[in-house]
Design a protein around this motif. Sequence first.
Motif, PDB file in Angstrom:
ATOM      1  N   ILE A   4      -1.000   3.949  -0.947  1.00  0.00           N
ATOM      2  CA  ILE A   4      -0.381   2.826  -1.661  1.00  0.00           C
ATOM      3  C   ILE A   4      -1.001   2.801  -3.043  1.00  0.00           C
ATOM      4  N   SER A   5      -0.247   3.024  -4.067  1.00  0.00           N
ATOM      5  CA  SER A   5      -0.836   3.244  -5.380  1.00  0.00           C
ATOM      6  C   SER A   5      -0.051   2.556  -6.463  1.00  0.00           C
ATOM      7  N   GLY A  25     -11.151  -3.891   3.635  1.00  0.00           N
ATOM      8  CA  GLY A  25     -10.664  -4.891   4.571  1.00  0.00           C
ATOM      9  C   GLY A  25     -10.406  -4.292   5.936  1.00  0.00           C
ATOM     10  N   PHE A  26     -10.018  -5.139   6.886  1.00  0.00           N
ATOM     11  CA  PHE A  26      -9.708  -4.667   8.224  1.00  0.00           C
ATOM     12  C   PHE A  26      -8.525  -3.696   8.225  1.00  0.00           C
ATOM     13  N   GLY A  27      -7.592  -3.897   7.304  1.00  0.00           N
ATOM     14  CA  GLY A  27      -6.381  -3.083   7.300  1.00  0.00           C
ATOM     15  C   GLY A  27      -6.424  -1.924   6.332  1.00  0.00           C
ATOM     16  N   TYR A  28      -6.876  -2.195   5.106  1.00  0.00           N
ATOM     17  CA  TYR A  28      -6.858  -1.171   4.073  1.00  0.00           C
ATOM     18  C   TYR A  28      -8.143  -1.202   3.258  1.00  0.00           C
ATOM     19  N   THR A  29      -8.518  -0.023   2.767  1.00  0.00           N
ATOM     20  CA  THR A  29      -9.622   0.128   1.831  1.00  0.00           C
ATOM     21  C   THR A  29      -9.013   0.322   0.455  1.00  0.00           C
ATOM     22  N   ASP A  45      -5.720   2.241  -5.884  1.00  0.00           N
ATOM     23  CA  ASP A  45      -5.221   2.985  -4.733  1.00  0.00           C
ATOM     24  C   ASP A  45      -5.733   2.331  -3.454  1.00  0.00           C
ATOM     25  N   ALA A  46      -5.171   2.757  -2.339  1.00  0.00           N
ATOM     26  CA  ALA A  46      -5.635   2.256  -1.043  1.00  0.00           C
ATOM     27  C   ALA A  46      -5.312   3.266   0.040  1.00  0.00           C
ATOM     28  N   PHE A  47      -6.090   3.226   1.102  1.00  0.00           N
ATOM     29  CA  PHE A  47      -5.781   3.987   2.309  1.00  0.00           C
ATOM     30  C   PHE A  47      -6.156   3.132   3.513  1.00  0.00           C
ATOM     31  N   ARG A 345      -1.346  -7.362  -3.378  1.00  0.00           N
ATOM     32  CA  ARG A 345      -2.230  -6.540  -2.552  1.00  0.00           C
ATOM     33  C   ARG A 345      -3.519  -6.181  -3.290  1.00  0.00           C
ATOM     34  N   PHE A 346      -3.423  -6.019  -4.615  1.00  0.00           N
ATOM     35  CA  PHE A 346      -4.574  -5.573  -5.405  1.00  0.00           C
ATOM     36  C   PHE A 346      -5.181  -6.694  -6.254  1.00  0.00           C
ATOM     37  N   GLU A 347      -4.778  -7.936  -6.029  1.00  0.00           N
ATOM     38  CA  GLU A 347      -5.235  -9.021  -6.891  1.00  0.00           C
ATOM     39  C   GLU A 347      -6.750  -9.179  -6.852  1.00  0.00           C
TER      40      GLU A 347
END
Length: 372
Positions: A4-5, A25-29, A45-47, A345-347
């Motif tokens: 997710i970028s 976080g529990f769902g995404y880094t 970015d996230a994974f 998501r990135f706030e």
Amino acid sequence: MQVISKSQPAVAEPAAFTARAIDIGFGYTKFTRGHFQGGSAIDCDAFPSVAPSVVPAAHELSSGGALREQSSVNVVVEGQTYAVGPDALRAAGGQFRRFLDESFFASPQYLALLRGALYYMDLPQDRSVIDYLVVGLPTNVYLNGDSRSRVGSRFVGDHRIPSRGGSASERVVNVRNVHVLPQAMGALISQCEAQRGLGRLAAETHLVVDVGFGTMLWMVAEGQTPNPSRSGQTMGGVATLLQAIAAHLGVGLKDNPQVMNRLDRALRDESYELKLNGKTVDIAPYRKKLQGVLAEHLAVLTRSLGDFTDIDNVYLCGGGGIHYLPLLQETFRNYRLFCNPDQARFENLRGFQMVAERQAGKQAQSRFEVEA
């Protein structure tokens, strides 16, 4: 699963310092890949926050080799190898489960996710140093001094990560300074900067609602000072919504990580075609069934606030925030409610990066003055 970028390219680092932000976080880094460029542009970015333990040789054989770009990497924590990255779930067993409790933040997997993020941060090849790293924690974990200190002490120092380019060599990244903040504080800083600048931050009372994968958490802050008695969390995150849908769809589906992954994508992307048991499933009717679940968790939030006449601003963020937006608009219909769905998501991460760059810049300036 795709990374997710944000679409911005990685930014060249100033020669004086390297600053980064991370929110595991529990769902995404989620993590930053550069510095702010020309105002508000920042590359994020996230994974998925999954780090299954693997046998290195077996994982290398299954990672695709030369047929496609490597989409996960192996990192070592306390002698154990973990797969981390966009496709790490492929290395997990059929009954793999995510952490959804506070033990996550003391686990070896948590440190593995940091090291995976360091690999994907696009640090300058000629400078394997992060001068200032800002890290987010849920408010309840942040308020536990021991937990907060443990995270800081584990993150500062040297970290061995794979080198870029597919070689078998390693690279050592040194993190010089770590600053831990409540997750919701990052969103507050970012939103205040975007709306009116940070000048009025200290003069008002704010409610930040952050809906992540595992939890819905909220923080009341007087200026930049959190009020623990009016802050809290419930298990009202995206995972609860997915489990509710899975329970309607069939027995045992919530224990299948690949099915939950598909449900997560379907809940976020209405254009995604959800298929289970070889058949397309219309998720729209199940979205309506979530309203009762959402209302229950929002009721816990409002009870914890008590009389909220003194609240000046309401900020909604997090990848799951959009699901609560209509209910929050109704509950706080006379208030200023700020939410940017495109970057919710990135706030948190944006606010953390602001802090990281400012602190790193101050340190660099101090060194320059001493040397002069």
